[in-house]
Design a protein around this motif. Sequence first.
Motif, PDB file in Angstrom:
ATOM      1  N   PHE A   1       1.031   6.136  -8.118  1.00 59.86           N
ATOM      2  CA  PHE A   1       0.880   5.150  -7.464  1.00 59.86           C
ATOM      3  C   PHE A   1      -0.103   5.247  -6.293  1.00 59.86           C
ATOM      4  O   PHE A   1      -0.939   4.477  -5.820  1.00 59.86           O
ATOM      5  N   ASP A   2       0.216   6.273  -5.401  1.00 53.10           N
ATOM      6  CA  ASP A   2      -0.470   6.542  -4.197  1.00 53.10           C
ATOM      7  C   ASP A   2      -1.900   6.938  -4.406  1.00 53.10           C
ATOM      8  O   ASP A   2      -2.761   6.462  -3.823  1.00 53.10           O
ATOM      9  N   LYS A   3      -2.208   7.791  -5.342  1.00 51.82           N
ATOM     10  CA  LYS A   3      -3.074   8.404  -5.517  1.00 51.82           C
ATOM     11  C   LYS A   3      -4.258   7.414  -6.286  1.00 51.82           C
ATOM     12  O   LYS A   3      -5.469   7.330  -5.985  1.00 51.82           O
ATOM     13  N   VAL A   4      -3.668   6.579  -7.295  1.00 53.64           N
ATOM     14  CA  VAL A   4      -4.439   5.446  -7.766  1.00 53.64           C
ATOM     15  C   VAL A   4      -4.976   4.491  -6.797  1.00 53.64           C
ATOM     16  O   VAL A   4      -6.016   4.070  -6.924  1.00 53.64           O
ATOM     17  N   ALA A   5      -3.976   3.925  -5.871  1.00 54.25           N
ATOM     18  CA  ALA A   5      -4.485   3.080  -4.820  1.00 54.25           C
ATOM     19  C   ALA A   5      -5.385   3.718  -3.946  1.00 54.25           C
ATOM     20  O   ALA A   5      -6.502   3.067  -3.594  1.00 54.25           O
ATOM     21  N   ARG A   6      -5.488   5.100  -3.717  1.00 51.24           N
ATOM     22  CA  ARG A   6      -6.468   5.691  -2.621  1.00 51.24           C
ATOM     23  C   ARG A   6      -7.732   5.884  -3.778  1.00 51.24           C
ATOM     24  O   ARG A   6      -8.884   5.553  -2.880  1.00 51.24           O
ATOM     25  N   LEU A   7      -7.994   5.955  -4.927  1.00 48.56           N
ATOM     26  CA  LEU A   7      -9.147   6.142  -5.680  1.00 48.56           C
ATOM     27  C   LEU A   7      -9.765   4.395  -5.682  1.00 48.56           C
ATOM     28  O   LEU A   7     -10.865   4.247  -5.795  1.00 48.56           O
ATOM     29  N   LEU A   8      -9.006   3.487  -5.680  1.00 45.56           N
ATOM     30  CA  LEU A   8      -9.266   1.953  -5.788  1.00 45.56           C
ATOM     31  C   LEU A   8      -9.462   1.482  -4.301  1.00 45.56           C
ATOM     32  O   LEU A   8      -9.862   0.455  -3.983  1.00 45.56           O
ATOM     33  N   LYS A   9      -9.444   2.512  -3.448  1.00 46.82           N
ATOM     34  CA  LYS A   9      -9.491   2.130  -1.943  1.00 46.82           C
ATOM     35  C   LYS A   9      -8.879   0.924  -1.361  1.00 46.82           C
ATOM     36  O   LYS A   9      -9.084   0.037  -0.742  1.00 46.82           O
ATOM     37  N   LEU A  10      -7.426   1.173  -1.749  1.00 43.88           N
ATOM     38  CA  LEU A  10      -6.292   0.050  -1.526  1.00 43.88           C
ATOM     39  C   LEU A  10      -5.586   0.529  -0.124  1.00 43.88           C
ATOM     40  O   LEU A  10      -4.846  -0.160   0.263  1.00 43.88           O
ATOM     41  N   GLY A  11      -5.601   1.924   0.204  1.00 42.21           N
ATOM     42  CA  GLY A  11      -4.804   2.349   1.279  1.00 42.21           C
ATOM     43  C   GLY A  11      -3.344   2.886   0.806  1.00 42.21           C
ATOM     44  O   GLY A  11      -3.283   3.115  -0.301  1.00 42.21           O
ATOM     45  N   TYR A  12      -2.675   3.306   1.949  1.00 41.46           N
ATOM     46  CA  TYR A  12      -1.529   3.622   1.689  1.00 41.46           C
ATOM     47  C   TYR A  12      -0.205   3.037   2.529  1.00 41.46           C
ATOM     48  O   TYR A  12      -0.799   2.497   3.480  1.00 41.46           O
ATOM     49  N   PRO A  13       0.821   3.036   1.887  1.00 40.40           N
ATOM     50  CA  PRO A  13       1.174   3.321   0.528  1.00 40.40           C
ATOM     51  C   PRO A  13       0.822   2.784  -0.544  1.00 40.40           C
ATOM     52  O   PRO A  13       0.472   1.523  -0.373  1.00 40.40           O
ATOM     53  N   GLY A  14       0.776   3.291  -1.678  1.00 41.61           N
ATOM     54  CA  GLY A  14       0.100   2.520  -2.603  1.00 41.61           C
ATOM     55  C   GLY A  14       0.965   1.606  -3.574  1.00 41.61           C
ATOM     56  O   GLY A  14       0.414   0.688  -4.135  1.00 41.61           O
ATOM     57  N   GLY A  15       2.198   1.855  -3.899  1.00 46.09           N
ATOM     58  CA  GLY A  15       3.223   1.370  -4.614  1.00 46.09           C
ATOM     59  C   GLY A  15       3.228  -0.260  -4.304  1.00 46.09           C
ATOM     60  O   GLY A  15       2.848  -1.076  -5.175  1.00 46.09           O
ATOM     61  N   PRO A  16       3.336  -0.873  -3.134  1.00 48.70           N
ATOM     62  CA  PRO A  16       3.384  -2.045  -2.752  1.00 48.70           C
ATOM     63  C   PRO A  16       2.120  -3.077  -3.175  1.00 48.70           C
ATOM     64  O   PRO A  16       2.166  -4.012  -3.554  1.00 48.70           O
ATOM     65  N   VAL A  17       0.930  -2.218  -2.792  1.00 51.89           N
ATOM     66  CA  VAL A  17      -0.275  -2.891  -2.799  1.00 51.89           C
ATOM     67  C   VAL A  17      -0.801  -2.990  -4.142  1.00 51.89           C
ATOM     68  O   VAL A  17      -1.188  -4.210  -4.661  1.00 51.89           O
ATOM     69  N   ILE A  18      -0.411  -2.094  -4.995  1.00 52.97           N
ATOM     70  CA  ILE A  18      -0.741  -2.051  -6.491  1.00 52.97           C
ATOM     71  C   ILE A  18       0.204  -3.112  -7.192  1.00 52.97           C
ATOM     72  O   ILE A  18      -0.267  -3.912  -7.991  1.00 52.97           O
ATOM     73  N   ASP A  19       1.548  -3.278  -6.733  1.00 58.12           N
ATOM     74  CA  ASP A  19       2.399  -4.197  -7.312  1.00 58.12           C
ATOM     75  C   ASP A  19       1.779  -5.652  -7.158  1.00 58.12           C
ATOM     76  O   ASP A  19       1.932  -6.823  -7.867  1.00 58.12           O
ATOM     77  N   LYS A  20       1.506  -5.854  -5.745  1.00 59.47           N
ATOM     78  CA  LYS A  20       0.987  -7.166  -5.255  1.00 59.47           C
ATOM     79  C   LYS A  20      -0.293  -7.629  -6.115  1.00 59.47           C
ATOM     80  O   LYS A  20      -0.445  -8.819  -6.715  1.00 59.47           O
ATOM     81  N   LEU A  21      -1.132  -6.658  -6.206  1.00 59.98           N
ATOM     82  CA  LEU A  21      -2.632  -7.037  -6.754  1.00 59.98           C
ATOM     83  C   LEU A  21      -2.240  -7.141  -8.633  1.00 59.98           C
ATOM     84  O   LEU A  21      -2.743  -7.950  -9.203  1.00 59.98           O
ATOM     85  N   ALA A  22      -1.447  -6.583  -9.014  1.00 60.34           N
ATOM     86  CA  ALA A  22      -0.948  -6.559 -10.384  1.00 60.34           C
ATOM     87  C   ALA A  22      -0.502  -7.909 -10.840  1.00 60.34           C
ATOM     88  O   ALA A  22      -0.749  -8.205 -11.841  1.00 60.34           O
ATOM     89  N   GLN A  23      -0.048  -8.640  -9.903  1.00 58.04           N
ATOM     90  CA  GLN A  23       0.458 -10.120 -10.339  1.00 58.04           C
ATOM     91  C   GLN A  23      -0.548 -10.892 -10.474  1.00 58.04           C
ATOM     92  O   GLN A  23      -0.722 -11.949 -11.210  1.00 58.04           O
ATOM     93  N   GLN A  24      -1.857 -10.543 -10.248  1.00 64.60           N
ATOM     94  CA  GLN A  24      -2.980 -11.370 -10.221  1.00 64.60           C
ATOM     95  C   GLN A  24      -4.066 -10.774 -11.653  1.00 64.60           C
ATOM     96  O   GLN A  24      -5.145 -11.425 -11.731  1.00 64.60           O
TER      97      GLN A  24
END
Length: 349
Positions: A166-189
């Motif tokens: 999750f952290d590595k994918v968030a980094r390559l999507l330029k979403l910052g750290y930590p990756g889990g919460p931000v990916i989870d939030k984006l995934a809802q959309q």
Amino acid sequence: MTTVLAIETSCDETAVAIVNNRKVCSSIVASQIPVHQQYGGVVPEVASREHLETINVAIAQALEQAQLDWEKIDAIAATCAPGLVGALLVGLTAAKTLAMVHNKPFLGVHHLEGHIYATYLSEPSLNPPFLSLLVSGGHTSLIYVKDCGSYETLGQTRDDAAGEAFDKVARLLKLGYPGGPVIDKLAQQGNPQAFALPEGKVSLPGGGFHRYDASFSGLKTAVLRLVQQLEKDGGQVPVADVAASFQETVARSLTKRAIACALDYGLDTIAIGGGVAANSGLRKNLQAAAVQHNLRVLFPPLKFCTDNAAMIGCAAAEHLSHGHTSPLTLGVESRLALTQVMKLYQPVE
């Protein structure tokens, strides 16, 4: 009834809690995320220094929140393995000092055993045997919980842990750290079916695939190549769709393995622990699959998914009830298999 003051400093949270068996009397968690965000990940030396500055205040706050004094505390516990050595030393040294000053038993606790016991805090009637799915930034394992201190690893990741992916994918999507919460939030959309991503499989020497082991390194690479292709095609990267597709693939992979493992071993309960246990995609997938197979799935409250001292205190209270204590000579270990947890305790006389 055993009341334990527990300290958790294995990574980037300074946590202190007071637990009475499986009831939380107080729980203080001072997160270092804002400090480490500028580096894109946890810096061990910085984490250790932050723990040093915060630990005494957190201990005082835990006692105040619980409205207890030292006479009401039966034992002192701290995480001693696995984790960042410098960070662990801060908590362990504080716990040993308190145990000596106040003449209390001392217990060193395995961090992953704490994550198993996080579920006990919301399900006090839970008892072994059951299957534990531990999913965090550093670990992804399927553990057969046989008894207090008795564990068998049935499956694990062969490369990246789920939280690490999750952290590595968030980094390559330029979403910052930590990756889990931000990916989870984006995934809802986003649309979880937008992109077909490979579910990592582990080959067996004789052919076929391992039913319980997982792999997330290939999935991470597939997301990287997808993003590179989308950028090459000149279009805007649909970040929400990529996040949703990635999260769905991870959740599906973990769910498939956990359900298969529980059914194969005749276990009717799956308890989830670790930071990724807070992920909405994993919760949705596992709960739906559990209903189909007549299994019980237990998730800790969100506040006990990430690192905290309440889960450490709960594990310590259980060990103390079995007569287990640790020597004051106990050190810290950056790596220690969960199956070796009993080496942390002195033989019961």
